[in-house]
Write a protein that holds these residues in place. Structure first.
Motif, mmCIF file in Angstrom:
data_model
loop_
_atom_site.group_PDB
_atom_site.id
_atom_site.type_symbol
_atom_site.label_atom_id
_atom_site.label_comp_id
_atom_site.label_asym_id
_atom_site.label_seq_id
_atom_site.Cartn_x
_atom_site.Cartn_y
_atom_site.Cartn_z
ATOM 1 N N SER A 143 0.827 -1.200 0.000
ATOM 2 C CA SER A 143 0.000 0.000 0.000
ATOM 3 C C SER A 143 0.867 1.258 0.000
ATOM 4 O O SER A 143 0.350 2.368 0.081
ATOM 5 C CB SER A 143 -0.915 0.014 1.231
ATOM 6 N N SER A 144 2.185 1.067 -0.109
ATOM 7 C CA SER A 144 3.127 2.185 -0.020
ATOM 8 C C SER A 144 3.871 2.379 -1.334
ATOM 9 O O SER A 144 4.318 1.407 -1.958
ATOM 10 C CB SER A 144 4.140 1.922 1.103
ATOM 11 N N SER A 145 4.051 3.630 -1.733
ATOM 12 C CA SER A 145 4.810 3.909 -2.949
ATOM 13 C C SER A 145 6.299 3.643 -2.757
ATOM 14 O O SER A 145 7.073 3.665 -3.723
ATOM 15 C CB SER A 145 4.595 5.354 -3.392
ATOM 16 N N ASN A 146 6.723 3.375 -1.505
ATOM 17 C CA ASN A 146 8.112 2.986 -1.254
ATOM 18 C C ASN A 146 8.377 1.542 -1.682
ATOM 19 O O ASN A 146 9.532 1.128 -1.778
ATOM 20 C CB ASN A 146 8.451 3.148 0.227
ATOM 21 N N ASN A 147 7.310 0.798 -1.890
ATOM 22 C CA ASN A 147 7.437 -0.540 -2.453
ATOM 23 C C ASN A 147 7.766 -0.385 -3.935
ATOM 24 O O ASN A 147 7.062 0.316 -4.665
ATOM 25 C CB ASN A 147 6.127 -1.302 -2.247
ATOM 26 N N ASP A 148 8.836 -1.039 -4.379
ATOM 27 C CA ASP A 148 9.282 -0.844 -5.767
ATOM 28 C C ASP A 148 8.220 -1.221 -6.784
ATOM 29 O O ASP A 148 8.143 -0.614 -7.866
ATOM 30 C CB ASP A 148 10.561 -1.642 -6.025
ATOM 31 N N LEU A 149 7.391 -2.231 -6.463
ATOM 32 C CA LEU A 149 6.339 -2.611 -7.402
ATOM 33 C C LEU A 149 5.284 -1.520 -7.494
ATOM 34 O O LEU A 149 4.885 -1.115 -8.591
ATOM 35 C CB LEU A 149 5.697 -3.932 -6.963
ATOM 36 N N VAL A 150 4.832 -1.034 -6.356
ATOM 37 C CA VAL A 150 3.841 0.045 -6.347
ATOM 38 C C VAL A 150 4.418 1.288 -7.019
ATOM 39 O O VAL A 150 3.714 2.015 -7.735
ATOM 40 C CB VAL A 150 3.400 0.360 -4.909
ATOM 41 N N GLY A 151 5.703 1.521 -6.816
ATOM 42 C CA GLY A 151 6.358 2.676 -7.407
ATOM 43 C C GLY A 151 6.293 2.716 -8.915
ATOM 44 O O GLY A 151 6.351 3.793 -9.526
ATOM 45 N N LEU A 152 6.156 1.550 -9.554
ATOM 46 C CA LEU A 152 6.028 1.530 -11.015
ATOM 47 C C LEU A 152 4.782 2.280 -11.462
ATOM 48 O O LEU A 152 4.775 2.922 -12.514
ATOM 49 C CB LEU A 152 5.975 0.083 -11.521
ATOM 50 N N TRP A 153 3.709 2.190 -10.684
ATOM 51 C CA TRP A 153 2.468 2.896 -11.029
ATOM 52 C C TRP A 153 2.552 4.379 -10.649
ATOM 53 O O TRP A 153 1.997 5.224 -11.336
ATOM 54 C CB TRP A 153 1.280 2.254 -10.302
ATOM 55 N N HIS B 43 5.450 6.341 -10.057
ATOM 56 C CA HIS B 43 6.574 7.173 -10.482
ATOM 57 C C HIS B 43 6.981 7.005 -11.941
ATOM 58 O O HIS B 43 7.839 7.748 -12.417
ATOM 59 C CB HIS B 43 7.797 6.882 -9.605
ATOM 60 N N CYS B 44 6.415 6.016 -12.655
ATOM 61 C CA CYS B 44 6.968 5.662 -13.962
ATOM 62 C C CYS B 44 5.971 5.869 -15.097
ATOM 63 O O CYS B 44 4.835 5.380 -15.022
ATOM 64 C CB CYS B 44 7.416 4.197 -13.971
ATOM 65 N N GLU B 45 6.412 6.541 -16.152
ATOM 66 C CA GLU B 45 5.622 6.612 -17.373
ATOM 67 C C GLU B 45 5.789 5.340 -18.191
ATOM 68 O O GLU B 45 4.859 4.891 -18.855
ATOM 69 C CB GLU B 45 6.044 7.825 -18.209
ATOM 70 N N ASP B 46 6.983 4.764 -18.144
ATOM 71 C CA ASP B 46 7.273 3.520 -18.866
ATOM 72 C C ASP B 46 7.870 2.529 -17.870
ATOM 73 O O ASP B 46 9.033 2.640 -17.488
ATOM 74 C CB ASP B 46 8.264 3.777 -19.994
ATOM 75 N N PRO B 47 7.096 1.550 -17.411
ATOM 76 C CA PRO B 47 7.599 0.625 -16.389
ATOM 77 C C PRO B 47 8.802 -0.187 -16.850
ATOM 78 O O PRO B 47 9.686 -0.481 -16.038
ATOM 79 C CB PRO B 47 6.396 -0.269 -16.092
ATOM 80 N N ILE B 48 8.853 -0.569 -18.126
ATOM 81 C CA ILE B 48 9.989 -1.360 -18.609
ATOM 82 C C ILE B 48 11.278 -0.551 -18.454
ATOM 83 O O ILE B 48 12.305 -1.062 -17.976
ATOM 84 C CB ILE B 48 9.793 -1.759 -20.096
ATOM 85 N N ASN B 49 11.223 0.690 -18.828
ATOM 86 C CA ASN B 49 12.399 1.551 -18.700
ATOM 87 C C ASN B 49 12.818 1.685 -17.239
ATOM 88 O O ASN B 49 14.013 1.598 -16.907
ATOM 89 C CB ASN B 49 12.096 2.931 -19.280
#
Length: 389
Positions: free
Chosen positions: A179-189, A191-197
């Motif tokens: 439930s935290s954006s500090n989790n790298d998986l959650v951070g993909l949604w 902080h990232c425009e392109d998750p692969i990048n």
């Protein structure tokens, strides 16, 4: 008079509690709905129904919190199928809970990271169909748009390394809650425009293949590899080559990033019966009702621990240490003086496809224990395994 009303209230409360405690589950065999699964009874496959009934009564009593379904397939028959009340999944709800419902066999369920094992199967099928040459190829063979990130030894990351969580890329999915954006998986949604990048630009901390780090990011990249290799997104590919042959029409890949990339590591929604079908296919070495959907070689890889992927504790589960293969968990249990092996597709909250080849058995659970310990392995160990004779 006040004391009299108090006494009556206490008496009614006691009677109510006694009546609830004496309600006992009555076993009913699964219904044949002509979906490709043969059905039978617990007695027909020599399973002690009294132990299974005890397990169900414990579930009804709340011992295991939110278990939404429990199904048992043995000796080519679905012999147990039961559904319970619980909450639908909702990301921003309290405890990630949405609507309270009574689950049934027609209601698809989020299977969370059990999706990883299905994505793994899609890679195996893509290799068998000739879309991908080998698991030992560099991932950059199939990532033409990301060649600018092919540096600092990352060319040595193979498809196999993604499957086995040994890519060596920096990642932390278990250090912060989902439930935290500090989790790298959650951070993909977040902080990232392109998750692969965002995944591939991370530093390489270890030589690929040498150390285990659980990473939903690995699976996102695998989904992209399927897209570039087959010219089909994983939802289309899985439907054509996996779900349609299984007679599954409930599948929905529910989680997609803003740029359209599908999250191939979680969020797939299917019914528990369809989870059973997938498990039975692996139980039968890739065969579903006489049709070889997944190669025997791939099933063998999925049931064989990869290098040093052993002794892994899964957060939120009091289930002991596990091994890890091609996106499947591995574990052994004692039974009748010997150890029997199990491999399982596991997902957050209690989504499990458990396959026990020595007992010719598949067990499926769904649940909603997102912020509490998952204890379905206790049900397996304390009730289901002892019930199988």
């Amino acid at each position: 008079m006040k004391n009299l009303f108090t006494a009556i209230f206490i008496l009614l409360l006691i009677v109510s509690c006694l009546s609830q405690s004496t309600i006992q589950y009555i076993y009913n065999p699964p219904e044949n709905i002509k979906d490709g699964l043969d059905v039978g009874t617990l007695a027909e496959v020599n399973i002690d129904s009294s132990l299974i009934i005890k397990a169900v009564n414990k579930i009804y009593g709340g011992r295991y919190k939110e278990v939404h379904s429990m199904l048992i397939f043995k000796d080519n028959k679905l012999v147990f199928e039961e559904y319970f009340s619980g909450h639908k999944y909702k990301w921003d709800g309290d405890n990630h809970y949405g609507e309270l419902v009574t689950w049934d066999r027609n209601m698809p369920h989020h299977i969370m990271s059990a999706t990883k094992s299905i994505s793994s199967a899609c890679i195996g099928i893509a290799i068998e169909k000739g879309f991908i040459e080998s698991v030992h190829q560099s991932i950059f063979d199939y990532l033409p748009e990301y060649q600018h990130l092919n540096s600092d030894g990352k060319d040595k990351i193979t498809i196999e390394h993604l499957l086995t969580m040994t890519s060596g890329l920096e990642w932390d999915e278990w250090g912060a809650p989902l439930s935290s954006s500090n989790n790298d998986l959650v951070g993909l949604w977040v902080h990232c425009e392109d998750p692969i990048n965002c995944i591939l630009e991370r530093p390489l901390l270890d030589d690929p293949g040498t150390s285990y780090t659980y990473s939903g990011g690995n699976m996102v990249v695998l989904g992209e590899i399927i897209r570039t290799a087959t010219k089909m997104k994983i939802d289309e590919f899985s439907k054509k080559y996996l779900f349609e042959p299984l007679g599954v029409d409930s599948s929905t890949w529910a989680q997609k990033f803003d740029n359209g990339v599908i999250y191939a590591g979680g969020g797939l929604i299917i019914t528990p019966r369809d989870m059973v079908k997938f498990g039975v296919t692996f139980l039968n070495n890739g065969d579903w009702n006489g049709k070889q959907i997944i190669s025997e070689q791939w099933v063998e890889k999925c049931t064989t621990e990869y290098r040093n992927n052993k002794g892994i504790n899964i957060p939120g589960q009091a289930s002991g240490r596990h091994g890890y293969s091609y996106s499947w968990w591995l574990k052994s249990y004692p039974k009748s003086g010997k150890k029997i092996d199990m491999f399982n597709a596991g997902g957050w909250g209690g989504q499990e496809i458990m396959i026990i080849p020595e007992l010719n058995t598949v067990v499926v659970f769904t649940g909603g224990n997102y912020l509490s310990d998952v204890r379905v392995f206790n049900i397996l160990e304390e009730y289901i395994l002892p019930a199988i004779n």
